[in-house]
Motif scaffolding. Structure first.
Motif, PDB file in Angstrom:
ATOM      1  N   PRO A 444       2.274 -13.772  -1.767  1.00  0.00           N
ATOM      2  CA  PRO A 444       2.682 -13.812  -3.661  1.00  0.00           C
ATOM      3  C   PRO A 444       2.461 -13.185  -4.232  1.00  0.00           C
ATOM      4  O   PRO A 444       1.888 -11.887  -4.324  1.00  0.00           O
ATOM      5  N   TRP A 445       2.899 -13.101  -5.487  1.00  0.00           N
ATOM      6  CA  TRP A 445       3.066 -12.233  -6.201  1.00  0.00           C
ATOM      7  C   TRP A 445       2.266 -11.853  -7.185  1.00  0.00           C
ATOM      8  O   TRP A 445       1.971 -10.728  -6.979  1.00  0.00           O
ATOM      9  N   GLN A 446       0.679 -12.535  -7.383  1.00  0.00           N
ATOM     10  CA  GLN A 446      -0.450 -12.601  -7.768  1.00  0.00           C
ATOM     11  C   GLN A 446      -1.411 -11.082  -7.001  1.00  0.00           C
ATOM     12  O   GLN A 446      -1.697 -10.732  -7.141  1.00  0.00           O
ATOM     13  N   LYS A 447      -0.626 -11.390  -5.507  1.00  0.00           N
ATOM     14  CA  LYS A 447      -1.274 -10.599  -4.434  1.00  0.00           C
ATOM     15  C   LYS A 447      -0.127  -9.051  -4.689  1.00  0.00           C
ATOM     16  O   LYS A 447      -1.658  -7.879  -4.232  1.00  0.00           O
ATOM     17  N   ALA A 448       0.541  -9.385  -4.427  1.00  0.00           N
ATOM     18  CA  ALA A 448       1.823  -8.125  -4.475  1.00  0.00           C
ATOM     19  C   ALA A 448       0.524  -7.502  -6.386  1.00  0.00           C
ATOM     20  O   ALA A 448       0.568  -5.867  -5.878  1.00  0.00           O
ATOM     21  N   HIS A 449       0.929  -7.989  -7.585  1.00  0.00           N
ATOM     22  CA  HIS A 449       0.272  -7.369  -8.418  1.00  0.00           C
ATOM     23  C   HIS A 449      -0.773  -6.183  -8.721  1.00  0.00           C
ATOM     24  O   HIS A 449      -1.419  -5.487  -9.073  1.00  0.00           O
ATOM     25  N   LYS A 450      -1.633  -7.427  -7.937  1.00  0.00           N
ATOM     26  CA  LYS A 450      -2.936  -6.805  -7.630  1.00  0.00           C
ATOM     27  C   LYS A 450      -3.634  -6.018  -6.826  1.00  0.00           C
ATOM     28  O   LYS A 450      -3.987  -4.350  -6.818  1.00  0.00           O
ATOM     29  N   ALA A 451      -2.388  -5.479  -6.045  1.00  0.00           N
ATOM     30  CA  ALA A 451      -2.734  -4.656  -4.603  1.00  0.00           C
ATOM     31  C   ALA A 451      -1.738  -3.742  -6.020  1.00  0.00           C
ATOM     32  O   ALA A 451      -2.273  -1.597  -5.720  1.00  0.00           O
ATOM     33  N   LEU A 452      -0.668  -3.600  -6.759  1.00  0.00           N
ATOM     34  CA  LEU A 452      -0.485  -2.181  -7.207  1.00  0.00           C
ATOM     35  C   LEU A 452      -1.272  -1.985  -8.529  1.00  0.00           C
ATOM     36  O   LEU A 452      -1.692  -0.307  -8.200  1.00  0.00           O
ATOM     37  N   CYS A 453      -1.074  -3.251  -8.928  1.00  0.00           N
ATOM     38  CA  CYS A 453      -2.375  -1.723 -10.444  1.00  0.00           C
ATOM     39  C   CYS A 453      -3.430  -1.543  -9.618  1.00  0.00           C
ATOM     40  O   CYS A 453      -4.091  -0.777 -10.167  1.00  0.00           O
ATOM     41  N   GLU A 454      -3.983  -1.935  -8.479  1.00  0.00           N
ATOM     42  CA  GLU A 454      -5.334  -1.469  -7.600  1.00  0.00           C
ATOM     43  C   GLU A 454      -4.885   0.824  -7.201  1.00  0.00           C
ATOM     44  O   GLU A 454      -5.953   1.455  -8.045  1.00  0.00           O
ATOM     45  N   ALA A 455      -3.651   0.882  -6.962  1.00  0.00           N
ATOM     46  CA  ALA A 455      -3.326   1.742  -6.563  1.00  0.00           C
ATOM     47  C   ALA A 455      -2.930   2.221  -7.758  1.00  0.00           C
ATOM     48  O   ALA A 455      -3.266   3.623  -7.965  1.00  0.00           O
ATOM     49  N   ALA A 456      -2.725   1.585  -8.725  1.00  0.00           N
ATOM     50  CA  ALA A 456      -2.649   2.720 -10.205  1.00  0.00           C
ATOM     51  C   ALA A 456      -3.831   3.148 -10.727  1.00  0.00           C
ATOM     52  O   ALA A 456      -4.353   4.578 -11.088  1.00  0.00           O
ATOM     53  N   LYS A 457      -4.604   2.435 -10.707  1.00  0.00           N
ATOM     54  CA  LYS A 457      -6.152   2.838 -10.821  1.00  0.00           C
ATOM     55  C   LYS A 457      -7.010   3.624  -9.892  1.00  0.00           C
ATOM     56  O   LYS A 457      -7.778   4.534 -10.414  1.00  0.00           O
ATOM     57  N   ARG A 458      -6.593   4.187  -8.980  1.00  0.00           N
ATOM     58  CA  ARG A 458      -6.871   5.097  -8.309  1.00  0.00           C
ATOM     59  C   ARG A 458      -6.215   5.846  -7.908  1.00  0.00           C
ATOM     60  O   ARG A 458      -6.806   7.781  -8.295  1.00  0.00           O
ATOM     61  N   THR A 459      -5.764   6.698  -8.924  1.00  0.00           N
ATOM     62  CA  THR A 459      -4.663   7.703  -9.611  1.00  0.00           C
ATOM     63  C   THR A 459      -5.149   8.091 -10.923  1.00  0.00           C
ATOM     64  O   THR A 459      -5.438   7.146 -11.364  1.00  0.00           O
ATOM     65  N   LEU A 501      -0.162   8.898  -6.139  1.00  0.00           N
ATOM     66  CA  LEU A 501       0.263   7.126  -6.106  1.00  0.00           C
ATOM     67  C   LEU A 501       1.229   6.463  -5.273  1.00  0.00           C
ATOM     68  O   LEU A 501       0.628   5.578  -4.891  1.00  0.00           O
ATOM     69  N   HIS A 502       1.970   7.272  -4.387  1.00  0.00           N
ATOM     70  CA  HIS A 502       2.452   6.821  -3.303  1.00  0.00           C
ATOM     71  C   HIS A 502       1.414   6.246  -2.404  1.00  0.00           C
ATOM     72  O   HIS A 502       1.604   5.513  -1.904  1.00  0.00           O
ATOM     73  N   GLN A 503       0.768   7.430  -2.732  1.00  0.00           N
ATOM     74  CA  GLN A 503      -0.693   6.784  -1.259  1.00  0.00           C
ATOM     75  C   GLN A 503      -1.512   5.783  -1.443  1.00  0.00           C
ATOM     76  O   GLN A 503      -1.722   5.091  -0.747  1.00  0.00           O
ATOM     77  N   ASN A 504      -1.613   5.793  -3.047  1.00  0.00           N
ATOM     78  CA  ASN A 504      -2.756   5.044  -3.002  1.00  0.00           C
ATOM     79  C   ASN A 504      -2.128   3.360  -3.146  1.00  0.00           C
ATOM     80  O   ASN A 504      -2.536   2.832  -2.547  1.00  0.00           O
ATOM     81  N   ILE A 505      -0.685   3.253  -2.966  1.00  0.00           N
ATOM     82  CA  ILE A 505       0.099   2.252  -2.854  1.00  0.00           C
ATOM     83  C   ILE A 505      -0.330   1.819  -1.259  1.00  0.00           C
ATOM     84  O   ILE A 505      -0.275   0.517  -1.219  1.00  0.00           O
ATOM     85  N   ARG A 506       0.426   3.121  -0.653  1.00  0.00           N
ATOM     86  CA  ARG A 506       0.334   3.338   1.395  1.00  0.00           C
ATOM     87  C   ARG A 506      -1.235   2.752   1.125  1.00  0.00           C
ATOM     88  O   ARG A 506      -1.202   1.141   2.250  1.00  0.00           O
ATOM     89  N   ASP A 507      -2.060   2.608   0.465  1.00  0.00           N
ATOM     90  CA  ASP A 507      -3.627   2.653   0.927  1.00  0.00           C
ATOM     91  C   ASP A 507      -4.353   0.881   0.692  1.00  0.00           C
ATOM     92  O   ASP A 507      -4.887   0.535   1.410  1.00  0.00           O
ATOM     93  N   THR A 508      -3.052   0.686  -1.008  1.00  0.00           N
ATOM     94  CA  THR A 508      -4.235  -0.691  -1.478  1.00  0.00           C
ATOM     95  C   THR A 508      -3.079  -1.595  -0.331  1.00  0.00           C
ATOM     96  O   THR A 508      -3.348  -2.968  -0.638  1.00  0.00           O
ATOM     97  N   CYS A 509      -1.914  -1.435  -0.643  1.00  0.00           N
ATOM     98  CA  CYS A 509      -0.915  -2.207   0.637  1.00  0.00           C
ATOM     99  C   CYS A 509      -1.372  -2.595   1.975  1.00  0.00           C
ATOM    100  O   CYS A 509      -1.872  -3.898   2.254  1.00  0.00           O
TER     101      CYS A 509
END
Length: 545
Positions: A444-459, A501-509
């Motif tokens: 779901p796009w909502q789930k994808a958005h949430k995971a990506l924004c969480e990765a940005a917050k962790r950076t 940022l790329h590391q955090n994207i992999r982690d959140t996904c």
């Protein structure tokens, strides 16, 4: 009426007759008298007398040459006394002559014609020639005597000692003068000012005085050499003629240089005035452009980064105008050599500077289009880095890997320029870094958005405000392209931010059990583990980085 016409006709005939007869009354080519021949008799570089008339078939020049050779032969024979040279009158084929001879060797014959040209009697002329020859021969023999040669060697030693002593004194005096001048810098040597405007600084005046002192030192050394060398050569008879010639050349060169310098003084004053005015104008303009650069003084539509380039361009134009005014007053400006060198340099410049001129024009355009300035983070072509130097020819950029890249300005002018600092400086906006992530349609796009924004917050270096945002940029066949955009400060290390940022994207996904597709996706992987241990290890590695 008839008488009037007759008088007019008679006057016309008389005038015509005068025109015809006058040229014949006075010769067209007046008779010229044959000039007297003048052939000096030169012995040991000194003229003894002048032969003005031929004698028999021999010309005056031939007589003078024979007399010189016979005098030289007589002088070299030390066994014959000078007193053996006598004058005897004789009659040769009805011509009365006075013969100067040494025993049976005849030196010369003197005729009445020689005496008439010399405006003396034959006996007076013979006596004068006799004394001149005796004095020359006596001097010739004295200069080659042992006593004279010993004295010449002694004088040479004394002159050499004086020469070396003088050089040693100069080598000790002038360093003291240099030290004194350097110590007086900014103390006893003040700057030249006109009210608050400084024309010459104390350092510049001191350097000018040091250069002038060095020039004076070399002039003194050259002057001593010009005296020492001819003096030593004149002590010996074999080099005396060379010494006289060298001394005459030096005197002539000095006189020519001095007269040329005196004649050049008006032009020199004009050149000095042009240089002084040019220097004053540049010193007057420099504080103005410095104030424009520091924004303590402003002009409408004039940006601070234009100040120094504009000052440099204006300086070049002012110096070029001063050169156009001053060069015609240079010595030898109208000479063919000066013109030939000017043409050669012009052709050489036009053939070899086409690319340089293109870069200069491109550099000027880049300055005034404000594409970037020193310190900006830019991307030019495939090169990303900070601008460390901008010149009229090239622009130098240091990359994130500390590699300095020099790019010609003509190449930059035809490339796309991405400036990451301009928006913050001009528009007060932060830099947005985008990155693309490929996720499947089952997410779901909502789930994808949430995971990506969480990765940005962790950076760490991503700004919280403005908040990161996600865009769905493309809908492909088997996956969706999501674009995560984060706000950062342009002066940070972008490569490091992208890596975190790329590391955090992999982690959140991985935590959200979302598979990340590759752009060249062909089939699903056989296994896709989602376990907490892998996520925790990835987070620990991210923190360590």
């Amino acid at each position: 009426m008839k008488k009037t016409w007759l008088a007019f006709l008679a006057l016309a005939l008389a005038t015509f007759w005068l025109i015809i007869i006058v040229p014949f009354a006075f010769p067209q080519n007046p008779a010229t008298t044959k000039p007297a021949e003048n052939a000096p008799v030169v012995f040991e570089g000194k003229t003894l007398f002048v032969i003005q008339n031929r004698l028999g078939p021999r010309s005056a020049k031939k007589r003078a040459q024979d007399i010189r050779e016979k005098i030289e032969h007589f002088a070299q024979d030390f066994s014959i006394s000078v007193d053996n040279l006598t004058a005897v009158s004789e009659d040769e084929e009805g011509i009365k002559l006075t013969v100067l001879a040494v025993e049976e060797d005849i030196i010369m014959r003197i005729s009445d014609a020689d005496a008439v040209l010399a405006r003396k009697t034959r006996a007076e002329l013979a006596y004068e020639y006799l004394q001149a020859i005796k004095a020359a021969v006596t001097q010739y023999r004295q200069e080659r005597s042992l006593r004279h040669l010993v004295l010449a060697g002694f004088y040479t030693i004394i002159s050499t000692i004086f020469f070396i002593t003088t050089l040693l004194i100069l080598n000790n005096i002038f360093p003291v003068i240099y030290t004194k001048l350097d110590n007086w810098r900014s103390t006893y040597i003040p700057a030249i000012r006109i009210q608050s405007f400084e024309i010459l600084t104390a350092n510049q005046i001191t350097n000018l005085l040091l250069s002038l002192t060095q020039i004076i030192r070399w002039f003194i050394v050259l002057g001593i050499l010009a005296i020492y060398i001819p003096a030593v050569l004149s002590f010996f008879p074999w080099t005396k003629r060379l010494a006289n010639t060298l001394f005459e050349y030096l005197i002539q060169a000095f006189a020519t240089a001095w007269s040329g310098f005196l004649g050049y003084i008006p032009n020199l004053l004009i050149i000095l005035v042009v240089i002084f005015l040019t220097y004053c104008i540049l010193r007057f303009l420099q504080p103005i452009f410095n104030a424009l650069e520091q924004e303590t003084f402003s002009l409408p539509g004039f940006y601070p980064e234009w100040a120094q380039p504009s000052f440099k361009i204006l300086s070049v134009l002012i110096v070029a105008l001063a050169a156009v005014i001053a060069v015609p007053y240079f010595p030898g400006f109208d000479s063919p050599a000066f013109r030939g060198i000017s043409v050669f340099l012009g052709i050489l410049f036009s053939l070899g500077s086409s690319s340089a001129i293109a870069n200069i024009f491109a550099g000027t355009i880049l300055i005034y289009t404000r594409g970037f300035r020193q310190g900006d983070l830019v991307k030019i072509g495939d090169t990303v880095g900070r601008v460390i130097e901008t010149t009229l020819l090239v622009t130098r950029i240091v990359t994130f890997k500390n590699i300095i890249v020099s790019i010609p300005n003509s190449q930059i002018l035809t490339s796309n320029i991405e400036n990451y600092d301009l928006s913050r400086r001009e528009l007060n906006k932060t830099l947005i870094l985008p990155t693309k992530v490929y996720l499947g349609y089952e997410v779901p796009w909502q789930k994808a958005h949430k995971a990506l924004c969480e990765a940005a917050k962790r950076t760490e270096k991503v700004l919280e405000s403005p908040a990161p945002f996600v865009l769905q940029s493309e809908l492909n066949e088997v996956y969706v392209t999501y674009e995560l955009n984060v706000h950062v400060e342009p002066d940070l290390d972008i490569l490091e931010i992208y890596s975190q940022l790329h590391q955090n994207i992999r982690d959140t996904c991985s935590e959200a059990e979302i598979r990340i597709f590759a752009p060249s996706y062909e089939a699903d992987p056989t296994t896709y583990p989602f376990n907490s241990e892998s996520v925790e290890s990835s987070q620990e590695n991210s923190k360590m980085l």
